[in-house]
Design an enzyme around this catalytic site. Sequence first.
Site, PDB file in Angstrom:
ATOM      1  N   CYS A   1      -5.164  -0.026  -3.671  1.00 18.59           N
ATOM      2  CA  CYS A   1      -6.202  -0.778  -2.981  1.00 18.59           C
ATOM      3  C   CYS A   1      -7.182  -1.352  -3.988  1.00 18.59           C
ATOM      4  CB  CYS A   1      -6.902   0.102  -1.946  1.00 18.59           C
ATOM      5  SG  CYS A   1      -7.357   1.701  -2.573  1.00 18.59           S
TER       6      CYS A   1
ATOM      7  N   GLY B   1      -5.715  -5.345  -0.308  1.00 15.92           N
ATOM      8  CA  GLY B   1      -5.762  -4.530   0.896  1.00 15.92           C
ATOM      9  C   GLY B   1      -6.428  -5.265   2.031  1.00 15.92           C
TER      10      GLY B   1
ATOM     11  N   ASN C   1      -9.187   4.131  -5.698  1.00 15.14           N
ATOM     12  CA  ASN C   1      -7.956   3.345  -5.772  1.00 15.14           C
ATOM     13  C   ASN C   1      -6.924   4.192  -6.509  1.00 15.14           C
ATOM     14  OD1 ASN C   1      -5.942   1.440  -6.061  1.00 15.14           O
ATOM     15  ND2 ASN C   1      -6.957   0.375  -7.763  1.00 15.14           N
ATOM     16  N   GLY C   2      -5.807   4.475  -5.829  1.00 13.29           N
ATOM     17  CA  GLY C   2      -4.765   5.281  -6.473  1.00 13.29           C
ATOM     18  C   GLY C   2      -4.235   6.336  -5.535  1.00 13.29           C
TER      19      GLY C   2
ATOM     20  N   TYR D   1       3.105  -7.712  -9.655  1.00 15.48           N
ATOM     21  CA  TYR D   1       2.934  -8.040  -8.243  1.00 15.48           C
ATOM     22  C   TYR D   1       1.499  -7.976  -7.728  1.00 15.48           C
ATOM     23  CZ  TYR D   1       3.147  -7.476  -3.196  1.00 15.48           C
ATOM     24  OH  TYR D   1       2.922  -7.604  -1.862  1.00 15.48           O
TER      25      TYR D   1
END
Lengths: 463, 463, 463, 463
Positions: A9, A35, A108-109, A247
């Site tokens: 995210c 996100g 994030n993670g 990506y």
Amino acid sequence: MFNSINEECGVFGVFNCENASELTYFGLQSLQHRGQEGCGIVTSNGSLHIHKGEGLVSKVFDRDNIAKLTGDHAIGHVRYSTTGESQLLNVQPFIFRSFEEDFGLCHNGNIVNADELRLELENTGSIFQTTSDSEIIAHLLKRQSGDFTSRLQAALPKLVGAFAFLFIFEEEMYAALDPNGLRPLSLAKLGDGYVLSSETCGFTLVDAEYIRDINPGEIIKIDKDGVTSATFGTKIQNKMCAMEYIYFSRPDSYLRQDSVYKVREQTGRYLAKQAKCEADVVIGVPDSGLPAARGYAKEAGIIYEQGLLKNKYSGRTFIQPTNELRKLGIKLKLTVVEELVRGKRVVVIDDSIVRGFTMQKIVDMLWSAGAVSVDVKIASPAIVKPCFYGVDFSTEAELISNKMDPVQLAEFIHATSVDFLSVENLQAACNTDSSKELCLACFTGDYPTKLYKDTDSANTVIK
Amino acid sequence: MFNSINEECGVFGVFNCENASELTYFGLQSLQHRGQEGCGIVTSNGSLHIHKGEGLVSKVFDRDNIAKLTGDHAIGHVRYSTTGESQLLNVQPFIFRSFEEDFGLCHNGNIVNADELRLELENTGSIFQTTSDSEIIAHLLKRQSGDFTSRLQAALPKLVGAFAFLFIFEEEMYAALDPNGLRPLSLAKLGDGYVLSSETCGFTLVDAEYIRDINPGEIIKIDKDGVTSATFGTKIQNKMCAMEYIYFSRPDSYLRQDSVYKVREQTGRYLAKQAKCEADVVIGVPDSGLPAARGYAKEAGIIYEQGLLKNKYSGRTFIQPTNELRKLGIKLKLTVVEELVRGKRVVVIDDSIVRGFTMQKIVDMLWSAGAVSVDVKIASPAIVKPCFYGVDFSTEAELISNKMDPVQLAEFIHATSVDFLSVENLQAACNTDSSKELCLACFTGDYPTKLYKDTDSANTVIK
Amino acid sequence: MFNSINEECGVFGVFNCENASELTYFGLQSLQHRGQEGCGIVTSNGSLHIHKGEGLVSKVFDRDNIAKLTGDHAIGHVRYSTTGESQLLNVQPFIFRSFEEDFGLCHNGNIVNADELRLELENTGSIFQTTSDSEIIAHLLKRQSGDFTSRLQAALPKLVGAFAFLFIFEEEMYAALDPNGLRPLSLAKLGDGYVLSSETCGFTLVDAEYIRDINPGEIIKIDKDGVTSATFGTKIQNKMCAMEYIYFSRPDSYLRQDSVYKVREQTGRYLAKQAKCEADVVIGVPDSGLPAARGYAKEAGIIYEQGLLKNKYSGRTFIQPTNELRKLGIKLKLTVVEELVRGKRVVVIDDSIVRGFTMQKIVDMLWSAGAVSVDVKIASPAIVKPCFYGVDFSTEAELISNKMDPVQLAEFIHATSVDFLSVENLQAACNTDSSKELCLACFTGDYPTKLYKDTDSANTVIK
Amino acid sequence: MFNSINEECGVFGVFNCENASELTYFGLQSLQHRGQEGCGIVTSNGSLHIHKGEGLVSKVFDRDNIAKLTGDHAIGHVRYSTTGESQLLNVQPFIFRSFEEDFGLCHNGNIVNADELRLELENTGSIFQTTSDSEIIAHLLKRQSGDFTSRLQAALPKLVGAFAFLFIFEEEMYAALDPNGLRPLSLAKLGDGYVLSSETCGFTLVDAEYIRDINPGEIIKIDKDGVTSATFGTKIQNKMCAMEYIYFSRPDSYLRQDSVYKVREQTGRYLAKQAKCEADVVIGVPDSGLPAARGYAKEAGIIYEQGLLKNKYSGRTFIQPTNELRKLGIKLKLTVVEELVRGKRVVVIDDSIVRGFTMQKIVDMLWSAGAVSVDVKIASPAIVKPCFYGVDFSTEAELISNKMDPVQLAEFIHATSVDFLSVENLQAACNTDSSKELCLACFTGDYPTKLYKDTDSANTVIK
């Protein structure tokens, strides 16, 4: 027991800036590609204020609720889509209330040993209100003593996995990055204040000046005296997730000071060298396959065309999966420009293949538009192992390259051929060296951290 | 430090009933008068499901989300209005996730020693995510051992204050009532299953058969083997909050087997004996003042008329308090039938007076309608002390009867006279005896529990 | 061909008042009982502004859209529920755009010859965009010449039926009432301006001073020079709809200067004289049956009790009609106070019976609560004929009193007996005289206007 | 008097197809780029059903309302943004109710003599409920006699301007195109049924097979016997709006059987021949400038790069125009990939320039990113005259090329140089011939129809 896989995210924070909530609102918009399921902001003007909700930043926030988020420092979060009931409970930031001092956090993670930590914490008295593994760190911190930096230094080494954390207190902020540096997190200057962002594109938007990346195993504290740095953990490596280059990140962002656009173009160039073929036209799958297609075309000396277009208004449709009309879904999102494809030998480039269904439909559309051959080139290696650090393929079962070699895969997706970029060429494109490695686990199975037997909710055994 | 006053609200639960979520939905509608700010339901079909939101039951729930709440047992909650940001975080039920077993809880009442408990819990490792004092019990339970009943028996005595709890587990449910029985909670039978409700009107709605009230200091467990009872605490009293009789409960409910309607009518009759006056007509303030007005009129032999009407569509208006049009607010809610008042000596009955402003406007409207005299009779004693058990007057500052005797109050609200029911007459109307007492703290200052110096967020010192 | 029955609804207008849109917003709230399906406001500040929507006034309007409705005169409308798709198209006011001058209109009532007029208008060039019969008047007006009063005088005599119209122009307003005066419409003074309202309760709310009722066959114009009056039509009668007294109007309104509350109480008194019976208690069905119950009780010397309570929060429920839980619907709306009914001979009073189903459920609930006898007294005559002037029973098929005499009806609704007020007693209660008659068509079949063979969409032949 | 400029928009219809409403829903999604303000669908299953609303197709329609739109033929409309109150009133399709037969209509284009027609219609009895000029045709049709084709043949010649109409009746549908063929409208076959769409991309999406374009001055009727054609008007020309090629249409659509993508690429090629310059890189402004940039790069032999990226999530922001943060708006929408621009001589290509502000910001961003020179090439001629046929620049005042020559314009937008495609080269790129001309009025002032002095709401005099 828990499906505690946290998705990739985005986080954003500002310190000592007027209009902190508005800046964070804009920053989160620039990270929206990371996100779309939910988002939230916590600000501090001495005490903490929170607003969060499900959906896009532009839907969750409006003039009224932004105006109530007063204060000159703020953290925010955009959350990737997940499934399940009561999603709002899992939307971040979280706030923890305390007599001592309230604080907010966002993450994030993904924590690999979340279940082990939860179990241990529960057995010694902690209770949890969400299924998010981001709640664990709050409990670990609670059990440490000393100032907050000391507590982070004591608690963070217990976490195994990927994490970029932002913490907001009444008067200061903290950021921390896991010892492998799996997720990006950078620091910039804005006037007399500071900005933290998962990607540098957030700095560009708000006219902040990039200073540096947060290092693996680093804790930084920002308060009225400026930025101070500390470290934690022992085995520090610089192994950013390769999928960030391939990506996730926006092409106008810089990862470890390399242009994401440029890296993607280079993957295409290496792919052209590695897997050349006869063709009349090179096309890319929008949006993340386009730079590699450009690079491939240049290197191969074949003309590049925008043969696939993305419909910017294609939102979710309510039409049922069981409906006859379901096949329209992909056409709503992507269209072939027949003019550019008819009678041509086509090379089509995408950034990666996970399950193979979308590429199958694209290949079918190209044949329908009159392509003579359809060679598929993938600007990353075949994904054969699940990711436990936040990327949305967490079981071996869902990976097509696990079950088929490129020849079988070509048959499955109806393509003339399929080629993947080699791991070495990916590393070359990303300008790796001994101080700047990549996590390549999903391509090689070489995970940078210990794994845990309960990690995979689908019970896939990882050896 | 915290504004942790929990308001009076309503809980409802069903066990071993088909359509558990629908029954709870209807049950919460029948308790809607106890709280309109938010509501939620947790069901279990082996695992727990939750849906909650801000607003009325009819707004928060719809066909889709009720259908997702599968299972044959459920608990639900309606929440009284409060102020402050991010209210959704405080809407109940709460769910606590655990490797051992998830559970949900909801709470009607208020914990007096919430700050002390929080501080102690925080100092020994707990972290909190809401400002609700209902979160405390989960932490206390976590620290106990044994089966859940044993843990309740160990944890509940630590709570000082008013509480009616419902707990839902995957296969069973629990209810518990504080040792003073300050809040109502009753049990009924429905087919092979059971229903728990803050008020018996919830039983009538779903055609459940009343069995008995939960006793002060009682824990009941409901599982596939039926209902089992246990006790906790030492100083058990039966001191239900007098305001339940006077104001909160629906007149078609029964409290300790007495009809609320009948009790209210009796307060009016006693008031007539105690504070008779010459008058031509008796009117009540809708809705809770009407039964007492009926009783007063019968006893006094004065004609009762419906001289004040309530506009059922008067919702909230967006018009600002500073607006010239603000005074329209009360008229939107209540109207005088001039025909019944003009030229008459009027006795107007209300259940209670807290701040005095509404009654002032009613008296003004009656004069405008041509009343010759306006004698105000209040069907409860003067409120002179704050309530720490959940009623919405928690500081001395906001109580008018604290500052004025009835003569001064009459002047303040422009009335001919003001009379309050005596404490003795209230007790008589409620059919009290040594085993069935009332909490009269707000009238007398005689609190049934210890108080704590931090209790009052406005720093009123209670002696 | 069309289902053009317009329902009873409410209109409100202000002229030369600051805050015109806010006053109209409040006025519509006071008329909300006359229609909850939709509402709208048109204001003029030289040009016309409109906002309208489906639902309650408090839902459709907010600070923002009221603020955009600038100007010092306004008209507004609340609309009764109907069925069918795209209801928004039928929500009033309507605006008609013209080079000459735009105008807005709203209409309370129903046009009996709507189909004939539409057909004639279509045959000579008009086109329609709604199925509302209120659109017809705009077309008729368009075909007249002269000033607007002249055009009204030429056009209105073509309309057969019930109508109270408000028209708003850039600088002036008009009101008009049908020649039988079937619907109420009154005028008041507010500062230097004027207020028009379907009911006088709207004046009370905004502190406007009642001047007079609009007369049958009267057109009034309000402009900067004040109010001027004109007449139209030939056969003028004063035959207000009896159901306005019995059911529609708020009890604090005055109809033709009689208090609605007082009239309803008188219907109860006459009913007591006409249909006395042995009983222990008199109860009314809330809200419109209560005043008659009071009157009955006084006259009969039987005690009145509030034995039926209305749940103010009972909104619509999503539970399907086919659902087992459907029977809960009526219980959500009305509750019996058992205490007041058990072991008693009960007289229950309602204002009217149309289909009989609701009264059947009430009688059942009273038996369940332990009543010994249940005598039903209806404070109006039996409804045996459909209404073509806006009341919501437009076919003979749906009327129970059409098919059963009181003895049969008592059996059908499970009551001990059923009695209806006589027509003569209704007239007496309404203080009728030769200049102040009632439309009694639904009781007697004596319609004050010509009827048309296509009038009844269900093809009931009226003889 | 009216601001009756109708904007460019999109229409879609299906006949004799199962799932007609779902197909139309998908068709409208494929035309969403032509209008995002509002949308609607009318279907017929013997009688007409309508649903419409403000916002995107994906927001206005859901499973429930699509399911209610039963029937096997349908028309739909997407509407371009406009300003002003009560926009919903102007959302199409419109339905007109009639004893004879109801019908629905939707309209893409703009009527030049709308005011004249309205005035005449009003003077002879018509009344209007919207400010849309699409309402006029209904009134004109009403005044004709004969079957619907005859009435169209009599009424349509009175309309001056651009129009592509769809009409839906209970059993049949009609389409009609103005005598200059200013707007595109094509026909396709789907199973046993037919599809009509403003653009052929709608056919691709639903797998319909393109048959032909509707001709200028043609009326087609589709009923159970198939398609029949008729003509109207005298001076038939084939002058499609040049902006359809340049800007409006999707690149995967075909206009008069030419690929829009290909045409745009050709404009770039001609531009390269006409206005070559020294440069290192060619970039296009997404999305409509990209194909021309590709063409330019190929022809000029300069490398093409994706130097400007579009943020797909950039929605509307609530931040005020007066806010300091406003400048962030353009950055939210477009980002420069610095890597591709720094130190380079840049050619930037866009499809057109109207007001010049956006291009000024883009040029500034390119300089900031380190460009050495910024030559702006526009793939269409300079716009010097307003459009009265539906394109969103209807006054001379708003056109920058009206006031500046390319040298002055370059200075204004901070560019090194500005070049426009010549009219002749645009025609060549569009493959025009004597039977396939373009409306070039906005570039040349040569309007294909008569103009009317009141046409321009801003009173610009057209000579």
